[in-house]
Design an enzyme around this catalytic site. Structure first.
Site, short mmCIF file in Angstrom:
data_model
loop_
_atom_site.label_atom_id
_atom_site.label_comp_id
_atom_site.label_asym_id
_atom_site.label_seq_id
_atom_site.Cartn_x
_atom_site.Cartn_y
_atom_site.Cartn_z
N ASP A 8 0.82 -1.21 0.00
CA ASP A 8 0.00 0.00 0.00
C ASP A 8 0.85 1.27 0.00
OD1 ASP A 8 -2.43 -1.33 -0.07
OD2 ASP A 8 -2.56 -1.51 2.11
N GLY A 9 2.00 1.24 0.69
CA GLY A 9 2.86 2.42 0.71
C GLY A 9 3.36 2.78 -0.68
N ASN A 51 -4.81 9.04 1.16
CA ASN A 51 -5.40 8.52 2.40
C ASN A 51 -5.77 9.62 3.38
OD1 ASN A 51 -5.60 5.80 1.91
ND2 ASN A 51 -3.94 5.19 3.26
N GLU A 52 -4.77 10.19 4.05
CA GLU A 52 -5.08 11.15 5.10
C GLU A 52 -3.90 12.07 5.41
OE1 GLU A 52 -2.71 8.33 6.30
OE2 GLU A 52 -4.72 7.51 6.63
N ASP A 90 -5.21 14.62 20.98
CA ASP A 90 -3.80 14.34 20.73
C ASP A 90 -3.40 14.68 19.29
OD1 ASP A 90 -3.65 13.43 23.28
OD2 ASP A 90 -3.14 11.35 22.78
N LEU A 126 -9.89 4.87 10.64
CA LEU A 126 -10.64 3.74 11.18
C LEU A 126 -10.14 3.37 12.56
CD1 LEU A 126 -12.76 1.49 10.63
CD2 LEU A 126 -10.89 0.13 9.67
N ASN A 186 3.84 8.66 5.49
CA ASN A 186 5.28 8.51 5.20
C ASN A 186 6.09 9.79 5.28
OD1 ASN A 186 4.96 9.98 2.83
ND2 ASN A 186 5.44 8.31 1.46
#
Length: 305
Positions: free
Chosen positions: A78-79, A152-153, A182, A197, A251
């Site tokens: 996935d990375g 993704n995010e 946080d 998630l 990353n």
């Protein structure tokens, strides 16, 4: 001569081997093949001696990867797929993602399926699924400091130790809200099955045109995940007098100072994925995350009261 790209994870020997074999095979069949690693899509961190560490999002594609490329094969986990999506989406290049990693939530096929599947893809026997991406920018003193594409995010938090932070977050024309947590996560529907998630956010199917805001360990029962239209820009104002860090797609990222602004909008460049059959998101949830499977096995040899 039609062009095909291959992006591979160069720290995985099997991905390097398959990339070389693909180039030889496709070149023999009359294709122009360009090899690249996922390195250019890794964003890099800012440092005190190098406060700006990024390339403009339209300029990180490897040599030869342009609008004339038929598709790109991505070999990795996935990375690598996340990295490749940043490299090729501005040039409208579809991705055939081949899993040589572990979970492979974003990948379409496994390595042992590639020979058969590749023949079908070369015959144009596939569909293209579009996934929305975000453009993330850091503004300092009215100037663009840093930007990146994000599938993704984007996450903002304290480092090196996790502790309570305050954020003022403005969504579109709505009044800003104050969140003590946080950290905060802004995710796409694709990212709803990743960090968001784990932080308690809902799963969102990829075709829904939304963003999601998920506080990390919030300091209030009223602070919960929020889903909203991706037509609304998001502006995050750090309200904590400490340096924070923003990490994009897990990353890399940029340091965030108290007076900075983080602006997130829907990118005009969607990620495009080659699908061999109509996308079935619930099947992927079942296969990869065990969603909807029974939690307790019911033996047939015993009478259940």
């Amino acid at each position: 001569m039609p062009k095909i790209g291959v992006i591979y994870n160069d720290i995985k020997p099997i991905a390097c081997q398959v990339a070389t074999e693909l180039k030889e095979k496709l070149t023999a069949e009359g294709y122009q093949v360009h090899l690249a690693t996922g390195y250019a899509g890794i964003l890099g961190y800012s440092r005190p001696d190098r406060p700006v560490c990024y390339s403009a999002i339209e300029k990180i594609a490897p040599f030869g990867f342009d609008q004339d490329m038929k598709f790109a094969i991505v070999l990795g986990g996935d990375g690598t797929v996340l990295s490749a999506s940043r490299q090729v989406s501005p040039h409208n290049i579809p991705i055939l993602a081949v899993n040589t990693g572990h979970l492979g939530f974003l990948t379409e096929i496994y390595l042992n399926q590639l020979p058969k599947i590749l023949d079908a893809v070369l015959r144009d026997e596939y569909e293209v699924e579009e996934r929305s991406m975000m453009r993330v920018q850091v503004i300092r003193d009215g100037h663009l400091l840093w930007e990146a594409l994000c599938l993704n995010e984007a996450v903002i938090h304290r480092e090196p130790l996790t502790s309570m932070c305050h954020f003022e977050i403005a969504i579109g024309r709505h009044a800003p809200v104050d969140i003590a947590a946080d950290g905060v996560i802004i995710s796409t529907p694709t990212g709803s099955t990743a960090y968001s998630l784990s932080a308690g956010g809902p799963v969102v199917t990829p075709d829904v045109p939304v963003f999601q805001l998920a506080p990390i360990c919030p300091h209030s029962l009223a602070s919960r995940a929020l889903v909203f239209s991706n037509q609304e820009p998001v502006t995050i104002y750090p309200a904590t007098p400490n340096q924070m860090v923003m990490v994009v797609d897990g990353n890399a990222g940029c340091y965030i100072l108290p007076d900075d602004q983080v602006v997130i909008v829907r990118s005009p460049y969607p990620a495009k994925f080659i699908r061999l059959q109509s996308p079935e998101f619930f099947r992927i949830l079942r296969e990869k995350l065990g969603w909807g499977l029974p939690h307790i096995a019911k033996p047939t040899s015993v009478e259940i009261p």
